[in-house]
Design a protein around this motif. Structure first.
Motif, PDB file in Angstrom:
ATOM      1  N   ARG A  17       0.809  -1.225   0.000  1.00 12.15           N
ATOM      2  CA  ARG A  17       0.000   0.000   0.000  1.00 12.15           C
ATOM      3  C   ARG A  17       0.842   1.275   0.000  1.00 12.15           C
ATOM      4  O   ARG A  17       0.557   2.198  -0.769  1.00 12.15           O
ATOM      5  N   MET A  61      -5.260  -9.786   3.910  1.00 13.60           N
ATOM      6  CA  MET A  61      -6.387  -8.989   3.438  1.00 13.60           C
ATOM      7  C   MET A  61      -7.617  -9.854   3.203  1.00 13.60           C
ATOM      8  O   MET A  61      -7.526 -10.893   2.539  1.00 13.60           O
ATOM      9  N   GLN A  65     -10.901  -6.124   0.676  1.00 11.27           N
ATOM     10  CA  GLN A  65      -9.702  -5.294   0.680  1.00 11.27           C
ATOM     11  C   GLN A  65      -8.786  -5.634  -0.491  1.00 11.27           C
ATOM     12  O   GLN A  65      -8.108  -4.752  -1.024  1.00 11.27           O
ATOM     13  N   GLU A  68     -10.227  -3.803  -3.383  1.00 11.53           N
ATOM     14  CA  GLU A  68      -9.954  -2.374  -3.223  1.00 11.53           C
ATOM     15  C   GLU A  68      -8.500  -2.060  -3.565  1.00 11.53           C
ATOM     16  O   GLU A  68      -8.205  -1.070  -4.247  1.00 11.53           O
TER      17      GLU A  68
END
Length: 245
Positions: A17, A61, A65, A68
């Motif tokens: 991320r 995750m 998620q 996403e």
């Protein structure tokens, strides 16, 4: 020119991320810089340009998620691929999975001799999901792309150059990318943007439509000060000074 450097060597510069967010912010920022013609994308450490997805992060995750994250990953990749600037990937070490997909978003790629490229996703129960199944066939042809994707085969620098995955191979990939960027930067900023648009928007059109698209891109350069500067510089036998205007 700008240099954008992935700086997560302890995780082999994997696409977690923070890295994805940082690349998105860099791509958004450079697109607004009128004077910038070219961006070199590289990374720190000597083991990997980018080893792909951060599987340790991904393992924890839940499904929503994951979806996403993949959406954010694709948004970042598309921002680079559709950038008005020319991006040059300086590749070394592992350039696998999402790392190769990231490299495929750049316009030109320079690799060193120790690079290892591949899309191994089918061996992990998924498939290339950040543009690999679309960009690689467009770059090297459907049959060759199918072989690399469906077998998960990894290739080195010589094969990557032969197949056209990279443009150049050099001992010092960053220096070679910088030299290539310097050549790109001799062009007028608006001309570079429109030439890139002409190629990317027209290559899969039939010839007549492609030529119309090329003309539309060309017309953007006609009222620019840079076009007049190019004519003046040619007549005066001096290097042009382009300002992106």
């Amino acid at each position: 020119m700008w240099v954008v450097r992935i700086n997560a060597p302890e995780r082999r510069n994997a696409l977690g991320r923070p890295v994805v967010q940082g690349l998105q912010e860099a791509a958004d920022a450079v697109a607004k810089e009128k004077a910038v013609r070219c961006v070199i994308l590289t990374s720190t450490g000597d083991k990997a340009f980018c080893a792909g997805a951060d599987l340790k992060e991904r393992k924890g995750m839940p499904e929503d998620q994951v979806r996403e994250f993949v959406t954010a990953l694709n948004r970042m990749m598309n921002t680079i691929a559709n950038s008005p600037k020319v991006w040059i990937g300086a590749l070394h070490g592992a350039c696998l999975g999402g790392g190769l997909e990231l490299a495929l978003c750049t316009d030109l790629r320079v690799a060193n001799q120790n690079v290892m490229l591949g899309l191994p996703e089918v061996r992990l129960g998924i498939l290339p999901g950040a543009g690999g199944t679309q960009r690689l066939p467009r770059l090297i042809g459907v049959a060759r792309a199918k072989e690399l994707i469906l077998t998960g085969t990894r290739i080195g620098a010589d094969d990557a150059l032969r197949l056209g995955v990279v443009n150049r191979v050099a001992d010092d990939h960053v220096a070679a990318a910088t030299e290539l960027a310097a050549e790109v930067c001799k062009g007028a900023p608006i001309s570079l943007t429109q030439a890139k648009r002409a190629i990317e928007g027209g290559w899969d059109l039939h010839m007549e439509a492609g030529l119309r698209w090329e003309r539309a891109c060309y017309d953007v350069t006609i009222p620019t000060e840079d076009r007049l500067e190019g004519l003046r510089a040619f007549a005066e036998k001096r290097p042009p000074v382009y300002r992106g205007e």
